[in-house]
Write an enzyme that holds these catalytic residues in place. Sequence first.
Site, PDB file in Angstrom:
ATOM      1  N   GLU B  49       0.843  -1.210  -0.015  1.00 37.26           N
ATOM      2  CA  GLU B  49       0.020  -0.062   0.091  1.00 37.26           C
ATOM      3  C   GLU B  49       1.033   1.242   0.067  1.00 37.26           C
ATOM      4  OE1 GLU B  49      -2.965   0.381   2.843  1.00 37.26           O
ATOM      5  OE2 GLU B  49      -3.922  -1.710   2.574  1.00 37.26           O
ATOM      6  N   ASP B  60      -6.807   9.697   9.791  1.00 42.95           N
ATOM      7  CA  ASP B  60      -5.234   9.397  10.264  1.00 42.95           C
ATOM      8  C   ASP B  60      -4.901   9.756  11.495  1.00 42.95           C
ATOM      9  OD1 ASP B  60      -4.258   7.480   8.240  1.00 42.95           O
ATOM     10  OD2 ASP B  60      -4.415   9.127   6.751  1.00 42.95           O
TER      11      ASP B  60
END
Lengths: 407, 278
Positions: B49, B60
Amino acid sequence: MTTQPAIPNSFRSGPDERGHFGMFGGRFVAETLMPLILSVEQAWEAARIDPAFREELDYWLKDYVGRPSPLYLAGRLTAHHGGAKIYFKRDELNHTGAHKINNTMGQILLARRMGKTRIIAETGAGQHGVATATVCALFGLPCIVYMGATDVERQAPNVFRMKLLGAEVRPVTSGTATLKDAMNEALRDWVAHVDDTFYIIGTAAGPHPYPQMVREFQCVIGNEVREQIMAAEGRLPDTLVACIGGGSNAIGLFHPFLDDPAVMMIGVEAAGHGIATGRHAAAMTGGRPGVLHGNRTYLLQDEDGQIQDAHSISAGLDYPGVGPEHAWLHDSGRVSYVPITDDEALASFQQCTRLEGIIPALEPAHALAHVAKIAPDLPKDHILVMNMCGRGDKDVFTVAKALGVAL
Amino acid sequence: MSRIERRFAALRAEGRAAFVPFIMAADPDLATCEAILAGLPAAGADLIELGVMFSDPMADGPAIQAAGLRARSGGASVRHTLAMVRRFRAADSDTPIVLMGYYNPLYIYGCAAFVKDAAAAGVDGLIVVDLPPEEDAELAPFARAAGIDFVRLATPTTDDARLPVVLGGASGFVYYVAIAGITGTRSASSYAVIQAVTRIKRHTNLPVAVGFGIRTAAQAEAVAAVADAAVVGSALVQKLAETLDSAGHATARTVPEVLAFVRDLATGVQRARRGKAA
């Protein structure tokens, strides 16, 4: 076939069932939040048509907030400019000193209806934070306010106010430590506390249904103006002027008049040091469409789609985006959006204070500055309504500093 | 068969789950990141990823936020990220690369142009965190038409009524976000992960990858025992951060220590042999 958007039959029918105003708006959030957003929407749809909800909100708006706010003919300012008849919608007289509480009151009633027990909010200047902390104190709910560390420092009085009201103020140091980062952090909190928490967003932006919901709570402004101007003048106003950060006070004033084609509307964006300098907060004048904080709208961003910092002397306008309905009204041409610089706003701040004995917040001082530009050239029977959406007590330190005065 | 499908089929035959490391493109700079990327397959990465930085990463936590800021000063852009994939793909035609990020940088690049350039560079999948099924019509169909898998996210809040919405049109694999929260904060219990993976598998035949909260080889092993892939992001990005000098620049330790940690995590995943997979 044309690529131009068709002129709608009504400018008041949006958003569609998925929260879109034309290409703007929508629900661009992480999957964790999607089910939650959908449940807020469901609760909101039920509440808005429930007469008991409306009745409860009206009670608190009248006896606690102090509504209706007056529509005041600013005689000396009118005489000074020598043109249009200038009315102020006095939303600065609300409890807590701004229009923000119209919305926080509505949202906390919805949060209670949903059985949520913890309230979060973001704030820039602190006005929305204070309005949220206030209703949380009123209903005895714990309140956490996210505020950029930079703003915590420059808005110390409001930070103390929130603490007195029992709120916890969490300084946000991530990103650029301003309002947009406070909103990111509030969203992160929400993702981590989906079960018990309600997020009271402060402006008519964010994922659907927030832009619509905040608009409806703020429409009390325009609805009152409609009645008041009919009583005072026997007709609708010719021009409405309001400042735009996220745009909640402006949409609240404009929306009830959108389908009255004779009523001209002007939204005033913060041009900071000037659009050409790049140091401004005028998302529509100086930005382009993008996706942030759950909606598609005009944003200040670089060529790679990274969001840029806004700048304005008014902390309440210091946001790189704007509510999606304004983006749509801009593109459809129904509302005009114009920039006003820090210096122009400062001049109007002082002028209004001296001529009318009303210290405006720096946010509506932007709207006043545009009024100063257009009023002198308008005929004396032209009726202009400007939304005085906040009082300037909170800004006296900022203004003193800008004028080089040591307090 | 897409590169992602081939990889999961091969791992199924081996009877084990995939290890998927996440790194942020251009963290801490383009050259260092590219060296790490090139070393990942040999260190045990089965899929990769690659994060596309965004100034406002609302899902995040602090570790990946910091990685994004480093990447921004390290010269990150969608264009650079695609160039990095193209060079990686020239040397490795088997390891799938999935780009993970937020919508705005892709939207500003232009959805059609982005999908075309990403496919040409050798990108295999996309995870766009803030593009739920309700909004992805302007990107997902183009991605699929170009042979790029559109990976959807399922979370603890995605109930059985909603799962079909999320899984409709999903391809490649399903990414299960193991906690209701942001990256790099809490970890889910093994029991919760088993329950969730079992629940999702009732709705789909796609492989289920699990991420958020996996920080050690032991945790990766536990997840790999029940899921088809274990994703590690924040812990890896944090390991990278620990090797930087005080100015935030890469040191001689950066590439080898990051890859050593990847090897360690991959070993954990490989330990969790599951015999013949379901």
